[in-house]
Structures are given as C-alpha cells and as structure tokens.
Motif scaffolding. Structure first.
Motif: not given
Length: 138
Positions: A43-70
């Motif tokens: 997604k287009p974003a004004q990048v300030v700092d990439t620290v934590g991006a991968g961890d947050t991506f993973s958390a977002g994927v897992l959150t979506y899967l959990s909230e949709h019973s997947h």
C-alpha cells in the motif's frame, strides 16, 4: 535456481496449508494447499521507519484470519483465494501504517477503522504528527 514460488509449493506439499512470502516493497504472496497462489501489492505510504513492518504485517494477517474464523487447520486447508488475498491485504494495510511513523509502533484498532472508513494512512499519519507537535509527545 528454484524460484520462491516453487519453494513455497514444495513446502506446502510437505504439510503446511499456506506459505506466505513477503517481498518488502514488492508486496506479498501466498501459496495455498489447493495449489493456487495470490499476490497483493504494498500500500502506498510515506515511509518514515521500516522497523517492525514485517512483524506488523504478520500480526495483521493473523488478525484477519482469526476474526474471520480461518485460523484453524481445517479452515487454512480450504482457504479460498479471496480470503487469502483479503488477509494479505489487511496485513499490508497494517504494515503500511506502521512504516509511516518512527519506531516499531503498530497501529491501534481505531486507527485501522479510520483507514477502513477511507481516511487513508497519510491522513492518519498527519493527524498523529499534528497531535505530537501540539503536545510535545514523540
């Protein structure tokens, strides 16, 4: 040399129902047990700092899967291309907000709801910077 997608397919053939591949600024892909694969761009974003991006991506994927019973073995084994793409997109959305500010600073749910409501990551980032400058909190 074996491509990343072939490696993901080989991995899934050994048991995992889904293999997710991230490519930093090129987006993310998922190889599914069905043999299908999906890809989402970043997604287009004004990048300030990439620290934590991968961890947050993973958390977002897992959150979506959990909230949709997947987030069970059986649900992951039959995950549709549409649901996989939606999970990857949510992860990309969350990571997009994280990189728009300094430090490993993942978003709060209310910030995500602002994004879903159409404010966009840039507008949310601008609001946070304005509050910080007024309050002196960084």
């Amino acid at each position: 040399m074996m491509t990343r997608l072939k490696k993901a397919a080989r991995l899934c053939a050994q048991g995992p129902a889904v293999a997710i591949l991230t490519s930093c600024s090129s987006g993310a892909s998922a190889y599914l047990a069905s043999g299908d694969w999906v890809r989402v761009p970043v997604k287009p974003a004004q990048v300030v700092d990439t620290v934590g991006a991968g961890d947050t991506f993973s958390a977002g994927v897992l959150t979506y899967l959990s909230e949709h019973s997947h987030l069970t073995k059986s649900a992951l084994s039959s995950l549709s291309k549409e649901d996989a793409k939606a999970a990857l997109s949510f992860g990309a959305d969350v990571a997009g907000l994280t990189v728009s500010r300094a430090g490993a600073n993942p978003p709060w749910r209310r910030e995500l709801e602002g994004q879903i409501a159409g404010e966009g990551w840039s507008a949310i980032g601008e609001k946070r910077r304005a509050v910080r400058s007024r309050t002196g909190k960084h």
